[in-house]
Design a protein around this motif. Structure first.
Motif, PDB file in Angstrom:
ATOM      1  N   VAL A  54       0.832  -1.199   0.000  1.00  0.00           N
ATOM      2  CA  VAL A  54       0.000   0.000   0.000  1.00  0.00           C
ATOM      3  C   VAL A  54       0.871   1.255   0.000  1.00  0.00           C
ATOM      4  CG1 VAL A  54      -1.640   1.369   1.350  1.00  0.00           C
ATOM      5  CG2 VAL A  54      -2.007  -1.089   1.069  1.00  0.00           C
ATOM      6  N   ALA A  55       1.888   1.264   0.853  1.00  0.00           N
ATOM      7  CA  ALA A  55       2.762   2.436   0.954  1.00  0.00           C
ATOM      8  C   ALA A  55       3.458   2.725  -0.370  1.00  0.00           C
ATOM      9  CB  ALA A  55       3.795   2.216   2.062  1.00  0.00           C
ATOM     10  N   ILE A  56       3.976   1.688  -1.026  1.00  0.00           N
ATOM     11  CA  ILE A  56       4.685   1.898  -2.290  1.00  0.00           C
ATOM     12  C   ILE A  56       3.720   2.303  -3.395  1.00  0.00           C
ATOM     13  CG2 ILE A  56       6.095   0.802  -4.077  1.00  0.00           C
ATOM     14  CD1 ILE A  56       7.341  -0.943  -1.925  1.00  0.00           C
ATOM     15  N   ASP A  57       2.546   1.657  -3.448  1.00  0.00           N
ATOM     16  CA  ASP A  57       1.574   2.001  -4.484  1.00  0.00           C
ATOM     17  C   ASP A  57       1.065   3.434  -4.330  1.00  0.00           C
ATOM     18  OD1 ASP A  57       1.716  -0.407  -5.782  1.00  0.00           O
ATOM     19  OD2 ASP A  57      -0.443  -0.755  -5.787  1.00  0.00           O
ATOM     20  N   VAL A  58       0.870   3.881  -3.104  1.00  0.00           N
ATOM     21  CA  VAL A  58       0.437   5.260  -2.866  1.00  0.00           C
ATOM     22  C   VAL A  58       1.524   6.233  -3.332  1.00  0.00           C
ATOM     23  CG1 VAL A  58      -0.070   6.969  -1.077  1.00  0.00           C
ATOM     24  CG2 VAL A  58      -1.153   4.724  -0.996  1.00  0.00           C
ATOM     25  N   PHE A  59       2.765   5.908  -3.030  1.00  0.00           N
ATOM     26  CA  PHE A  59       3.884   6.737  -3.473  1.00  0.00           C
ATOM     27  C   PHE A  59       3.937   6.808  -5.000  1.00  0.00           C
ATOM     28  CE2 PHE A  59       8.253   6.384  -5.155  1.00  0.00           C
ATOM     29  CZ  PHE A  59       8.707   7.672  -4.895  1.00  0.00           C
ATOM     30  N   LEU A  60       3.781   5.656  -5.666  1.00  0.00           N
ATOM     31  CA  LEU A  60       3.831   5.617  -7.123  1.00  0.00           C
ATOM     32  C   LEU A  60       2.656   6.369  -7.742  1.00  0.00           C
ATOM     33  CD1 LEU A  60       4.951   1.915  -7.693  1.00  0.00           C
ATOM     34  CD2 LEU A  60       6.297   3.966  -8.123  1.00  0.00           C
ATOM     35  N   ALA A  61       1.468   6.258  -7.135  1.00  0.00           N
ATOM     36  CA  ALA A  61       0.298   6.971  -7.650  1.00  0.00           C
ATOM     37  C   ALA A  61       0.494   8.476  -7.538  1.00  0.00           C
ATOM     38  CB  ALA A  61      -0.949   6.538  -6.890  1.00  0.00           C
ATOM     39  N   GLU A  62       1.078   8.896  -6.428  1.00  0.00           N
ATOM     40  CA  GLU A  62       1.351  10.327  -6.239  1.00  0.00           C
ATOM     41  C   GLU A  62       2.321  10.835  -7.301  1.00  0.00           C
ATOM     42  OE1 GLU A  62       3.759  13.668  -4.820  1.00  0.00           O
ATOM     43  OE2 GLU A  62       4.444  11.586  -4.770  1.00  0.00           O
ATOM     44  N   GLN A  63       3.331  10.038  -7.608  1.00  0.00           N
ATOM     45  CA  GLN A  63       4.282  10.407  -8.653  1.00  0.00           C
ATOM     46  C   GLN A  63       3.608  10.385 -10.031  1.00  0.00           C
ATOM     47  OE1 GLN A  63       7.682  11.291  -8.171  1.00  0.00           O
ATOM     48  NE2 GLN A  63       6.925  11.411  -6.073  1.00  0.00           N
ATOM     49  N   ALA A  64       2.750   9.391 -10.246  1.00  0.00           N
ATOM     50  CA  ALA A  64       2.070   9.260 -11.532  1.00  0.00           C
ATOM     51  C   ALA A  64       1.159  10.449 -11.817  1.00  0.00           C
ATOM     52  CB  ALA A  64       1.254   7.965 -11.563  1.00  0.00           C
ATOM     53  N   HIS A  99     -12.184   3.015  -8.543  1.00  0.00           N
ATOM     54  CA  HIS A  99     -11.292   3.121  -9.694  1.00  0.00           C
ATOM     55  C   HIS A  99     -11.658   4.313 -10.572  1.00  0.00           C
ATOM     56  CE1 HIS A  99     -10.150  -1.039  -8.666  1.00  0.00           C
ATOM     57  NE2 HIS A  99      -9.026  -0.746  -9.277  1.00  0.00           N
ATOM     58  N   ARG A 100     -12.945   4.571 -10.730  1.00  0.00           N
ATOM     59  CA  ARG A 100     -13.358   5.720 -11.550  1.00  0.00           C
ATOM     60  C   ARG A 100     -12.911   7.033 -10.905  1.00  0.00           C
ATOM     61  NH1 ARG A 100     -15.931   7.202 -15.884  1.00  0.00           N
ATOM     62  NH2 ARG A 100     -16.167   5.033 -16.527  1.00  0.00           N
ATOM     63  N   MET A 101     -13.046   7.144  -9.592  1.00  0.00           N
ATOM     64  CA  MET A 101     -12.612   8.358  -8.906  1.00  0.00           C
ATOM     65  C   MET A 101     -11.100   8.551  -9.024  1.00  0.00           C
ATOM     66  SD  MET A 101     -15.002   8.710  -5.488  1.00  0.00           S
ATOM     67  CE  MET A 101     -14.682   7.057  -4.851  1.00  0.00           C
ATOM     68  N   ILE A 102     -10.354   7.444  -8.932  1.00  0.00           N
ATOM     69  CA  ILE A 102      -8.892   7.511  -9.084  1.00  0.00           C
ATOM     70  C   ILE A 102      -8.537   7.998 -10.490  1.00  0.00           C
ATOM     71  CG2 ILE A 102      -6.780   6.125  -9.218  1.00  0.00           C
ATOM     72  CD1 ILE A 102      -8.026   4.360  -6.967  1.00  0.00           C
ATOM     73  N   TYR A 103      -9.242   7.464 -11.475  1.00  0.00           N
ATOM     74  CA  TYR A 103      -8.983   7.871 -12.863  1.00  0.00           C
ATOM     75  C   TYR A 103      -9.177   9.378 -13.038  1.00  0.00           C
ATOM     76  CZ  TYR A 103     -10.108   8.907 -17.719  1.00  0.00           C
ATOM     77  OH  TYR A 103     -10.163   9.501 -18.960  1.00  0.00           O
ATOM     78  N   TYR A 104     -10.290   9.912 -12.535  1.00  0.00           N
ATOM     79  CA  TYR A 104     -10.554  11.343 -12.719  1.00  0.00           C
ATOM     80  C   TYR A 104      -9.584  12.211 -11.925  1.00  0.00           C
ATOM     81  CZ  TYR A 104     -14.744  10.675 -15.500  1.00  0.00           C
ATOM     82  OH  TYR A 104     -15.603  10.358 -16.522  1.00  0.00           O
ATOM     83  N   ALA A 105      -9.148  11.739 -10.762  1.00  0.00           N
ATOM     84  CA  ALA A 105      -8.149  12.489  -9.995  1.00  0.00           C
ATOM     85  C   ALA A 105      -6.835  12.564 -10.766  1.00  0.00           C
ATOM     86  CB  ALA A 105      -7.939  11.830  -8.636  1.00  0.00           C
ATOM     87  N   THR A 132      -2.783  15.791  -7.258  1.00  0.00           N
ATOM     88  CA  THR A 132      -1.866  14.919  -6.526  1.00  0.00           C
ATOM     89  C   THR A 132      -2.420  14.494  -5.177  1.00  0.00           C
ATOM     90  OG1 THR A 132       0.038  15.926  -7.610  1.00  0.00           O
ATOM     91  CG2 THR A 132       0.452  14.736  -5.566  1.00  0.00           C
ATOM     92  N   LYS A 133      -2.918  15.439  -4.404  1.00  0.00           N
ATOM     93  CA  LYS A 133      -3.400  15.119  -3.062  1.00  0.00           C
ATOM     94  C   LYS A 133      -4.618  14.205  -3.110  1.00  0.00           C
ATOM     95  CE  LYS A 133      -1.647  19.188  -0.628  1.00  0.00           C
ATOM     96  NZ  LYS A 133      -1.990  20.371   0.208  1.00  0.00           N
ATOM     97  N   LEU A 134      -5.541  14.474  -4.036  1.00  0.00           N
ATOM     98  CA  LEU A 134      -6.735  13.634  -4.139  1.00  0.00           C
ATOM     99  C   LEU A 134      -6.372  12.239  -4.632  1.00  0.00           C
ATOM    100  CD1 LEU A 134      -9.763  13.346  -3.875  1.00  0.00           C
ATOM    101  CD2 LEU A 134     -10.008  14.242  -6.216  1.00  0.00           C
ATOM    102  N   THR A 135      -5.458  12.158  -5.593  1.00  0.00           N
ATOM    103  CA  THR A 135      -5.014  10.841  -6.083  1.00  0.00           C
ATOM    104  C   THR A 135      -4.431  10.023  -4.948  1.00  0.00           C
ATOM    105  OG1 THR A 135      -4.526  11.683  -8.304  1.00  0.00           O
ATOM    106  CG2 THR A 135      -3.432   9.645  -7.646  1.00  0.00           C
ATOM    107  N   GLU A 136      -3.557  10.638  -4.172  1.00  0.00           N
ATOM    108  CA  GLU A 136      -2.927   9.942  -3.045  1.00  0.00           C
ATOM    109  C   GLU A 136      -3.975   9.477  -2.034  1.00  0.00           C
ATOM    110  OE1 GLU A 136       0.408  10.831   0.452  1.00  0.00           O
ATOM    111  OE2 GLU A 136       0.057  12.289  -1.147  1.00  0.00           O
TER     112      GLU A 136
END
Length: 211
Positions: free
Chosen positions: A80-90, A172-178, A184-188
């Motif tokens: 979870v920690a790594i995926d959150v970090f990667l999503a924030e970077q993405a 997943h839809r909310m993540i896509y739109y973020a 960045t903050k909402l995606t994370e």
């Protein structure tokens, strides 16, 4: 390389349930079956032991292992920690092409009647696109090893059915739109909330099954 070939072959055999936990895995048998020497087989087994698939006990044998619930919980927290970090970077670096690819996967996930196995594969594809968009190959490879292992030990059918699937689709839809909005903050926040729910589900299910 023969070591890599041996690793992939033996890992696939373990994942497919070719060995029972009471059965000692024959190194000579593996080497003969794959038509190679014992050396690459030994190296492959050492890597699989580091990743948690097997236990190697000198003078006793090589056995497939079943992890304790605490290990599953610890691995999940790291994932979870790594995926959150990667999503924030993405959220900063994802391309329009990757967003389009993400949208297509999302639409496939929302297609009525998609089978649980297909939905699970699409789920992995969705998160893989995000992780690759972060442009951090080391973190991506590290987490893939952990997620591969968690997928191997987890019984996840219920995670992608009924109300759980509907919630998964909405998240997943909310993540896509973020990501599309480069927020960045909402995606994370959304990825963390989504994965923590998944982690809790897997931990509780695994603990119950192995109680």
């Amino acid at each position: 390389m023969k070591e890599e070939q041996a690793y992939k072959t033996i890992k696939n055999m373990i994942v497919q349930g070719k060995f029972s936990m009471q059965e000692s895995i024959s190194i000579n048998g593996l080497a003969e079956e794959m038509n190679m020497s014992r050396t690459p087989v030994h190296k492959a087994l050492a890597q699989l032991e580091r990743e948690g698939y097997i236990t190697i006990t000198p003078q006793v044998g090589v056995f497939v292992r079943r992890p304790e619930p605490k290990e599953i919980q610890d691995r999940l927290q790291l994932c979870v920690a790594i995926d959150v970090f990667l999503a924030e970077q993405a959220s900063r670096s994802i391309t329009e092409l990757q967003l389009e690819e993400l949208k297509k996967v999302l639409e496939a996930m929302e297609f009525p009647g998609v089978a649980a196995d297909d939905y699970e594969a699409l789920n992995v594809q969705f998160h893989t696109i995000i992780c690759k968009a972060a442009n951090n190959d080391f973190a991506f490879r590290t987490n893939k090893i952990n997620w591969d292992y968690l997928n191997y030990v987890n019984i996840s059918d219920e995670l992608f059915q009924g109300g759980n699937r509907e919630q998964s689709q909405a998240e997943h839809r909310m993540i896509y739109y973020a990501l599309k909005d480069r927020d960045t903050k909402l995606t994370e926040l959304l990825v963390r909330k989504h994965l923590m729910r998944v982690a809790q589900f897997i931990t509780e299910k695994y603990t119950h099954v192995n109680a």
